[in-house]
Design a protein around this motif. Structure first.
Motif, PDB file in Angstrom:
ATOM      1  N   ILE A  94      73.875 -22.255  27.923  1.00  0.00           N
ATOM      2  CA  ILE A  94      73.114 -22.319  29.169  1.00  0.00           C
ATOM      3  C   ILE A  94      73.256 -21.012  29.948  1.00  0.00           C
ATOM      4  CG2 ILE A  94      72.887 -23.552  31.371  1.00  0.00           C
ATOM      5  CD1 ILE A  94      71.907 -25.002  28.790  1.00  0.00           C
ATOM      6  N   LYS A  95      74.450 -20.470  29.922  1.00  0.00           N
ATOM      7  CA  LYS A  95      74.693 -19.197  30.609  1.00  0.00           C
ATOM      8  C   LYS A  95      73.902 -18.068  29.942  1.00  0.00           C
ATOM      9  CE  LYS A  95      78.452 -16.364  32.317  1.00  0.00           C
ATOM     10  NZ  LYS A  95      79.884 -16.124  32.319  1.00  0.00           N
ATOM     11  N   GLN A  96      73.806 -18.093  28.623  1.00  0.00           N
ATOM     12  CA  GLN A  96      73.040 -17.075  27.907  1.00  0.00           C
ATOM     13  C   GLN A  96      71.545 -17.155  28.226  1.00  0.00           C
ATOM     14  OE1 GLN A  96      74.233 -14.534  26.030  1.00  0.00           O
ATOM     15  NE2 GLN A  96      76.214 -15.254  26.748  1.00  0.00           N
TER      16      GLN A  96
ATOM     17  N   ASP B 188      66.583 -36.377  25.715  1.00  0.00           N
ATOM     18  CA  ASP B 188      65.538 -37.411  25.652  1.00  0.00           C
ATOM     19  C   ASP B 188      65.778 -38.347  24.464  1.00  0.00           C
ATOM     20  OD1 ASP B 188      64.296 -36.283  27.884  1.00  0.00           O
ATOM     21  OD2 ASP B 188      63.094 -34.934  26.644  1.00  0.00           O
ATOM     22  N   ASP B 189      67.025 -38.754  24.277  1.00  0.00           N
ATOM     23  CA  ASP B 189      67.448 -39.645  23.190  1.00  0.00           C
ATOM     24  C   ASP B 189      67.131 -39.095  21.802  1.00  0.00           C
ATOM     25  OD1 ASP B 189      68.515 -41.493  24.949  1.00  0.00           O
ATOM     26  OD2 ASP B 189      66.574 -42.466  25.238  1.00  0.00           O
ATOM     27  N   LYS B 190      67.006 -37.792  21.708  1.00  0.00           N
ATOM     28  CA  LYS B 190      66.757 -37.129  20.428  1.00  0.00           C
ATOM     29  C   LYS B 190      67.934 -36.211  20.143  1.00  0.00           C
ATOM     30  CE  LYS B 190      63.559 -33.862  18.361  1.00  0.00           C
ATOM     31  NZ  LYS B 190      62.424 -32.983  18.627  1.00  0.00           N
ATOM     32  N   SER B 191      68.527 -36.339  18.960  1.00  0.00           N
ATOM     33  CA  SER B 191      69.689 -35.538  18.596  1.00  0.00           C
ATOM     34  C   SER B 191      69.258 -34.112  18.250  1.00  0.00           C
ATOM     35  CB  SER B 191      70.402 -36.182  17.406  1.00  0.00           C
ATOM     36  OG  SER B 191      71.548 -35.434  17.072  1.00  0.00           O
ATOM     37  N   LEU B 192      69.961 -33.143  18.832  1.00  0.00           N
ATOM     38  CA  LEU B 192      69.648 -31.726  18.615  1.00  0.00           C
ATOM     39  C   LEU B 192      70.899 -30.975  18.178  1.00  0.00           C
ATOM     40  CD1 LEU B 192      67.560 -30.889  21.824  1.00  0.00           C
ATOM     41  CD2 LEU B 192      66.675 -31.495  19.594  1.00  0.00           C
ATOM     42  N   THR B 193      70.684 -29.887  17.454  1.00  0.00           N
ATOM     43  CA  THR B 193      71.782 -28.960  17.163  1.00  0.00           C
ATOM     44  C   THR B 193      71.860 -27.967  18.316  1.00  0.00           C
ATOM     45  OG1 THR B 193      70.384 -27.401  15.977  1.00  0.00           O
ATOM     46  CG2 THR B 193      71.406 -29.178  14.674  1.00  0.00           C
ATOM     47  N   LEU B 194      72.855 -27.120  18.276  1.00  0.00           N
ATOM     48  CA  LEU B 194      73.021 -26.132  19.342  1.00  0.00           C
ATOM     49  C   LEU B 194      71.860 -25.137  19.343  1.00  0.00           C
ATOM     50  CD1 LEU B 194      75.173 -25.902  21.487  1.00  0.00           C
ATOM     51  CD2 LEU B 194      76.385 -24.276  20.063  1.00  0.00           C
TER      52      LEU B 194
ATOM     53  N   LEU C 121      68.875 -26.874  20.803  1.00  0.00           N
ATOM     54  CA  LEU C 121      69.039 -26.966  22.260  1.00  0.00           C
ATOM     55  C   LEU C 121      68.663 -25.648  22.921  1.00  0.00           C
ATOM     56  CD1 LEU C 121      70.034 -28.552  24.768  1.00  0.00           C
ATOM     57  CD2 LEU C 121      72.267 -27.540  24.347  1.00  0.00           C
ATOM     58  N   ARG C 122      69.089 -24.545  22.319  1.00  0.00           N
ATOM     59  CA  ARG C 122      68.749 -23.225  22.855  1.00  0.00           C
ATOM     60  C   ARG C 122      67.239 -23.053  22.935  1.00  0.00           C
ATOM     61  NH1 ARG C 122      70.624 -19.856  18.888  1.00  0.00           N
ATOM     62  NH2 ARG C 122      72.740 -20.222  19.651  1.00  0.00           N
ATOM     63  N   THR C 123      66.528 -23.457  21.891  1.00  0.00           N
ATOM     64  CA  THR C 123      65.065 -23.353  21.862  1.00  0.00           C
ATOM     65  C   THR C 123      64.431 -24.267  22.912  1.00  0.00           C
ATOM     66  OG1 THR C 123      65.193 -22.902  19.496  1.00  0.00           O
ATOM     67  CG2 THR C 123      63.051 -23.527  20.366  1.00  0.00           C
ATOM     68  N   ALA C 124      64.932 -25.493  23.001  1.00  0.00           N
ATOM     69  CA  ALA C 124      64.378 -26.440  23.977  1.00  0.00           C
ATOM     70  C   ALA C 124      64.582 -25.949  25.408  1.00  0.00           C
ATOM     71  CB  ALA C 124      65.007 -27.813  23.787  1.00  0.00           C
ATOM     72  N   VAL C 125      65.743 -25.394  25.678  1.00  0.00           N
ATOM     73  CA  VAL C 125      66.027 -24.886  27.033  1.00  0.00           C
ATOM     74  C   VAL C 125      65.134 -23.700  27.355  1.00  0.00           C
ATOM     75  CG1 VAL C 125      67.782 -23.753  28.448  1.00  0.00           C
ATOM     76  CG2 VAL C 125      68.369 -25.786  27.149  1.00  0.00           C
ATOM     77  N   SER C 126      64.957 -22.796  26.403  1.00  0.00           N
ATOM     78  CA  SER C 126      64.108 -21.625  26.679  1.00  0.00           C
ATOM     79  C   SER C 126      62.652 -22.033  26.890  1.00  0.00           C
ATOM     80  CB  SER C 126      64.238 -20.594  25.562  1.00  0.00           C
ATOM     81  OG  SER C 126      63.764 -21.127  24.351  1.00  0.00           O
ATOM     82  N   GLU C 127      62.178 -23.049  26.139  1.00  0.00           N
ATOM     83  CA  GLU C 127      60.810 -23.538  26.342  1.00  0.00           C
ATOM     84  C   GLU C 127      60.659 -24.194  27.714  1.00  0.00           C
ATOM     85  OE1 GLU C 127      60.153 -26.144  23.059  1.00  0.00           O
ATOM     86  OE2 GLU C 127      59.844 -24.500  21.633  1.00  0.00           O
TER      87      GLU C 127
END
Length: 136
Positions: free
Chosen positions: A119-121, A74-80, A83-89
């Motif tokens: 993503i696989k994790q 969403d045009d916001k820079s994330l670290t890995l 990203l893990r937190t955002a995907v899990s949410e």
């Protein structure tokens, strides 16, 4: 009658054919039962050609990977880790979410592998990626 003891010629070492066969069979046996460590890589299930899949926009999470390895959601820079937190949410909110990874053509391969691994994790079953021109 006198019996003469005759000396037999010593056995030739090449006449041990049975031992050669046995050793060959043992080698084949151990090769067959040996466990080989095969690197399977990433196993991806491809969609069936006859059944097109329709993805709702709410279930779609778009992630852009730039040439320098930056991750944009969403045009916001994330670290890995972010990203893990955002995907899990997102997965908690929408269990059937689809992760779309847009990859810049000049991105290093290791950055792509890192994201796919994350993503696989997270056990995301619906994953899609697309290469983009670096001009965009």
């Amino acid at each position: 009658m006198i019996k003469r003891f005759m000396k037999h010629a010593p056995d030739d070492s090449s006449s041990s054919g049975a031992l050669n066969d046995l050793s060959f069979l043992l080698i084949i046996f151990f090769i067959v039962i040996a466990g080989f460590n095969v690197n399977k890589g990433f196993l991806l299930n491809l969609p069936v050609k006859d059944k097109p899949r329709i993805v709702k926009t709410d279930d779609l999470m778009k992630c852009r990977l730039t040439a320098d390895g930056s991750i944009l959601v969403d045009d916001k820079s994330l670290t890995l880790d972010e990203l893990r937190t955002a995907v899990s949410e997102k997965k908690a909110e929408w269990p059937n979410m689809t992760f779309l990874l847009l990859i810049d053509a000049n991105t290093e391969y290791q950055h792509v592998v890192d994201i796919i691994y994350e993503i696989k994790q997270q056990k995301i079953e619906n994953f899609s990626f697309r290469m983009e021109d670096s001009d965009v």
